[in-house]
Write an enzyme that holds these catalytic residues in place. Structure first.
Site, short mmCIF file in Angstrom:
data_model
loop_
_atom_site.label_atom_id
_atom_site.label_comp_id
_atom_site.label_asym_id
_atom_site.label_seq_id
_atom_site.Cartn_x
_atom_site.Cartn_y
_atom_site.Cartn_z
N GLU A 131 6.56 3.69 -2.38
CA GLU A 131 7.88 3.09 -2.59
C GLU A 131 8.55 3.72 -3.80
O GLU A 131 7.89 3.92 -4.83
CB GLU A 131 7.80 1.58 -2.88
CG GLU A 131 7.54 0.71 -1.70
CD GLU A 131 7.45 -0.76 -2.08
OE1 GLU A 131 8.12 -1.19 -3.03
OE2 GLU A 131 6.68 -1.46 -1.40
N GLU B 24 0.74 -4.01 -3.92
CA GLU B 24 1.03 -4.39 -5.29
C GLU B 24 0.24 -5.57 -5.82
O GLU B 24 0.79 -6.67 -6.06
CB GLU B 24 2.54 -4.66 -5.45
CG GLU B 24 3.39 -3.47 -5.06
CD GLU B 24 4.83 -3.62 -5.52
OE1 GLU B 24 5.23 -4.71 -5.94
OE2 GLU B 24 5.55 -2.60 -5.50
C1 GCO Z 1 7.46 -4.08 -3.85
C2 GCO Z 1 8.01 -4.62 -3.07
C3 GCO Z 1 9.28 -4.63 -2.45
C4 GCO Z 1 10.45 -4.88 -3.35
C5 GCO Z 1 10.82 -3.66 -4.13
C6 GCO Z 1 12.01 -3.87 -5.02
O1 GCO Z 1 6.43 -3.70 -3.13
O2 GCO Z 1 7.67 -4.24 -5.03
O3 GCO Z 1 7.21 -3.99 -2.15
O4 GCO Z 1 9.01 -5.68 -1.61
O5 GCO Z 1 11.50 -5.26 -2.57
O6 GCO Z 1 9.78 -3.29 -4.94
O7 GCO Z 1 11.78 -4.89 -5.91
#
Ligand code: GCO
Length: 444
Positions: free
Chosen positions: A354, A169
């Site tokens: 994710e 990210e």
């Molecule tokens: C993300 C994050 C996670 C967060 C999830 C929820 O990559 O954004 O990898 O660490 O916990 O997105 O906010």
């Protein structure tokens, strides 16, 4: 919908996995790990709820066998995890922490023994404290040290990794953390935000070169995407939404797949861009083997004179939300992945790295009936299924997350897990969403 039978209809080679990250679960007080900028940020009043940090987290460092068994018992075939830079190099550079090498050795061996494909990530936000003190990601030197750390990970672990992501990210690493100031290091200025928007891609490129030099051929980057809606149909709203979409999404797609930055944003960012940034774009756009998409929600953008730099801000919509206050908008996932494929990544395989929701979960007689989470997964999987059926090369899907964990600025308050964690006893209790995945994956 209270089951995930839809999973049974996916192609047999489609990968289903769960995701976590080092700082959120491992517990960096164990095993000689160094600290990271989240430890420092958490000490600043008002930055993290209750000033909580990842020093214990889920104590995954101690309980990794139990956690890997949970993943395998639910019949997932892959595990997306991240390496902790300060665990491996407590000072960010220099001497290697041998306990960290043993830990990741054991973790990988455990995954392989249980038939799980290891999807590693090099950087999921735990920047060693020492770099935070030297300008963090704004400083080009940090990208060089990142390349050195990458080389260690490659030499020690590449024989057992199925795939590797460079950066998790980049938008969050850069914009959320240096312009919006919500994540470590909590800076709130345009110059820092812009510089990091570029330097984090330089870090990706530097790491990728090291990965290639080590002959590793399944490497990518994980982008967090948001569907951007204009607040209304006025020209100003449409223009604001287009700019926001560039900053959140297209900045990365353009750079990685086309070796350029989008015009409107570049014009705005130009005064703050690092010198000779153009020279980096060729390296930034070197081929990757796959691209990861993290998707949670949409944003609604309206013009806002109170923000003279961007000229817009985001506002609340009226769809049902998760416990994060994030609107549930599965259509956005389908749209955003289709656009990525058609306009940018083309034949490059896509993984949904994710997707998931925070929910207020309650244990009643040992049972956690998180039906709204099951529904969230079902609705998003339906969109992933549409993509697969329309020949978009989506090859896998990872639920965020295996465990309730340290949810960054929200501390331990927000629960994203398929498995509940009692943060006093560290006891793991699978929720009904876990069993829904297990049942469907078993029947597959
Ligand atoms: C993300 C994050 C996670 C967060 C999830 C929820 O990559 O954004 O990898 O660490 O916990 O997105 O906010």
């Amino acid at each position: 919908m209270n089951d995930l039978k839809i999973i049974e209809t996916f192609p047999s080679d489609f990968v289903f996995g769960v995701a976590t990250s080092s700082y959120q679960i491992e517990g960096n007080s164990y095993g000689g790990s160094g600290t990271c900028h989240w430890d420092d940020f958490a000490k600043t009043p008002g930055s993290v709820i209750n000033k909580e940090n990842g020093s214990i987290a889920c104590a995954h460092y101690l309980k990794y066998k139990e956690d890997i068994a949970l993943i395998a018992d639910a019949v997932f075939s892959a595990y997306r995890f991240s390496f902790s830079w300060p665990r491996i190099l407590p000072d960010g550079k220099g001497s290697i922490n041998s306990k960290a090498i043993s830990f990741y050795d054991n973790l990988l061996d455990e995954m392989l023994q249980k038939g799980l494909k290891p999807f590693g990530t090099l950087y999921h936000w735990d920047l060693p404290s020492i770099f935070g003190k030297n300008g963090g990601w704004k400083n080009r030197d940090t990208t060089k040290w990142f390349a050195d750390y990458t080389d260690i990970v490659m030499r020690k672990f590449s024989d057992r990794l199925y795939s590797l992501a460079t950066i998790n990210e980049p938008w969050c690493v850069a914009w959320l953390s240096h312009y919006l100031g919500e994540h470590a290091p909590g800076e709130k200025n345009a110059a820092s935000g812009v510089q990091t928007m570029h330097m984090i891609l330089v870090a990706h490129a530097e790491a990728l070169q090291v990965i290639r030099a080590n002959n590793f051929n399944n490497a990518g980057i994980v982008l967090n995407k948001q569907f951007v809606s204009p607040h209304d149909e006025t020209e100003n709203s449409l223009l604001s939404a287009a700019l926001s979409d560039e900053i959140h999404n297209l900045w990365f797609d353009e750079a990685i797949f086309k070796g350029r930055y989008p015009n409107q944003t570049l014009e705005l960012f130009e005064p703050f861009m690092p010198q000779n940034y153009e020279k980096d774009l060729q390296l930034i756009s070197q081929p990757i083997d796959w691209v990861g998409v993290n998707y949670y929600t949409r944003s609604i953008i309206k013009p806002d004179k109170a923000n003279p730099f961007l000229g817009f801000s985001s506002t609340k919509g009226n769809l049902p939300t998760t416990d994060m206050g994030w609107e549930i908008y599965p259509q956005g996932l389908e749209y955003i992945v289709k656009r990525l494929h058609e306009s940018y990544s083309k034949e490059v395989p896509i993984f949904i790295t994710e997707n998931g929701m925070a929910n207020q979960d309650f244990i009643e007689d040992g049972i956690i009936n998180d039906f709204s989470r099951i529904k969230y997964y079902y609705e998003h999987l339906k969109k992933v299924k549409n993509l697969v059926e329309n020949d978009v090369p989506v090859k896998g899907y990872f639920a965020w997350s295996l465990l309730d964990n340290f949810e960054w600025a929200f501390g331990y308050k927000k629960r994203f897990g398929l498995v509940h964690v009692d943060f006093n006893t560290l006891k793991r209790t699978p929720k009904n969403s876990y069993y829904a995945f297990q049942k469907a994956l078993n029947a597959r």
